[in-house]
Structures are given as structure tokens and as C-alpha cells.
Enzyme design. Sequence first.
Site, short mmCIF file in Angstrom:
data_model
loop_
_atom_site.label_atom_id
_atom_site.label_comp_id
_atom_site.label_asym_id
_atom_site.label_seq_id
_atom_site.Cartn_x
_atom_site.Cartn_y
_atom_site.Cartn_z
N LYS A 22 95.30 38.07 75.57
CA LYS A 22 94.11 37.45 75.97
C LYS A 22 93.89 36.69 77.01
CE LYS A 22 88.71 38.50 75.33
NZ LYS A 22 88.73 36.90 76.13
N ASP A 24 91.75 33.81 79.13
CA ASP A 24 91.01 33.58 79.01
C ASP A 24 90.56 32.85 80.76
OD1 ASP A 24 88.41 31.98 78.74
OD2 ASP A 24 88.64 30.59 76.89
N GLU A 169 94.05 32.84 72.99
CA GLU A 169 92.54 33.63 72.60
C GLU A 169 92.89 34.88 72.03
OE1 GLU A 169 88.11 34.27 74.62
OE2 GLU A 169 89.65 34.55 75.92
#
Length: 310
Positions: A22, A24, A169
Site C-alpha cells: 500500500k 502512501d 503502511e
Amino acid sequence: MLATPGPLPSAAVEDRWAFEVKQDGQRAMIYLPGDGTVLLRARSGTDITSAYPELLPLAQALGARSAVLDGEIVALDEQGRSDFERLQQRMGLAGAPARAARLAARVPVHLALFDVVHLDGRPVTGVPYAERRELLEGLGLAGPGWSTPAAITGHGAQAWEMAKDAGLEGLIAKRLTSRYEPGARSKAWVKIKVHRLADVVIGGWIPGRGRLTGLPGAVLVGERREGLLHYAGRVGTGWSHTERTHLARLLQAAANDTCPFTQVPPVAGARWVLPQLVGEVRYTSRTHAGRLRHPSWHRLRPDLTPDDLG
């Protein structure tokens, strides 16, 4: 297409999912018409191409082939992890190309490509994720400012541990058979955030509004270092109504006229309390100033006093 927050797919079904890191950053759709130009659009549809001049060479990456790609623009820290606070310096500069060019030299961005929705003049949104992924990887998009990060099929638990240990993340899990659903927040994509825990001291609160009138809308928390309470952020989620009501009574009993933090937080309408309530919060990462990012309340810690924290 947007992901839905959720848990990691179980080991029994994880071979039906692919797992990606993921990122960011700023989500973007990348339009490559095959005529030597490139267009970047934010989720809002805003043209952000001129904000990121270092990505302009991507226009030549596919030659005369046309494509529409999905990706995330990130700014990387010294460990190669996406750092949203660093990226914020680059956002919002579409109308200031000269400043964008100067910042590009100091805070370069990187484009992480993770999907293809249109290729060679035809939409591929109806093609399963696994096949779209093959198409994307077949494009060989790796350059000075862009790449196609790896996706791992199955092995979700191992991917999760790697993400956590690396300070990332979290993960995005994508069902291998899923189609691309433009504009939809789909359960076929699941975002699983890595949450960390911190013990904090409540130093103030902000009154709620509407259905939260008379209750805390958020608490202002700090962390103890060398006997001083340093502001760490505001927490406004994570309580049930019963827990919020209980917390309201505790805050009212601890009311004080003086801010307990080393520096007064820039928060309008704050009410201060004696720094005696300890709580535990979840968060995803920290800013360079040490503030907690995306904090949510986990629980009170009546077993701890502020002196226990340092």
C-alpha cells in the site's frame, strides 16, 4: 477503483488474492495516447501533469502504443518508503510549473504503476485482475521516475509480516478474478493497514457537535519524554457511544485552565485537562515532527500513570 478497509484474507483463500504494498501518496490516472504526450489526472479529475515535470519522459515509454494506467505518485524517504509528508511539498503546484520544477530537483517523486484500464485503443476493465497484471508487466515500464512494483499471489501472512517489519503502511489485497470497477469502492480490493500502538497522555479535548454535543469530539494527546508532555496529535475515532460518555465524565473531572503540553497545540476551541489519563492509540506512522498519523482510540490504560511513560 478504490479499496475497502478490511482484514487480511485467510490462509484458506489467500491463493485467490494478490498482495501489493500500500503506497502512501497521490492517486493518479496516467493517459498515454501514443503521440509523445502524457496526461496525469488526480482522483478529482484535476490535471496535475505540470506539478510533476520529472514524469514527463514517461510520454515516450510506450512509443506509439496507447494506454491508460492507474498508479500512485509517491515521494520516498531515505529507506525507500513512501512518505506522504514529504510528498505534500509537491502537491498543489499544477498552476506553478516554475516552482514545481525547482522542487522536483530537491524532492523528486516516483510513480508506482499497478493497473492498466485501457490498452491499444480498447478498454480492459472487464479483464480479470490477473490478466490485467500480465498486460501491465508486459509493458516493461521501468524508468528513472516510475516502476511497476511487484505483486505476490498468495503468501498473504508473509507479505504482511514483511510490510510490518519494513515500516510500510500496509497491503492492498486484490482478488485475482476481479474486474476493474471505475469509481467504485470495491470489496474485491481490500486495504489492510499496519497499525502500531502508542501509550499517550490526554492533555485536552475538543467538544463534539451535533449528536456528539456535550461529548468529546476528539482528545488531544501527548507523549512523555524526560518528564515533559509533547503534543502528539488529536484522536477523534475509535470509541463506542458508551466509551465516549465515560470518557466525557473523566475529562470533566480533570478540567484545568492550563495547557499541559510543552507547546500549545494550534487547535481552536480546545479545553485543557490535568495530564493524568493514560490511553492506548493505534496509528499508522509518524510525521517528521513525531506526530501520530491516522490515530484512533484503542483503550484507556487505568493500569498506567503518566509517570510510567517516562
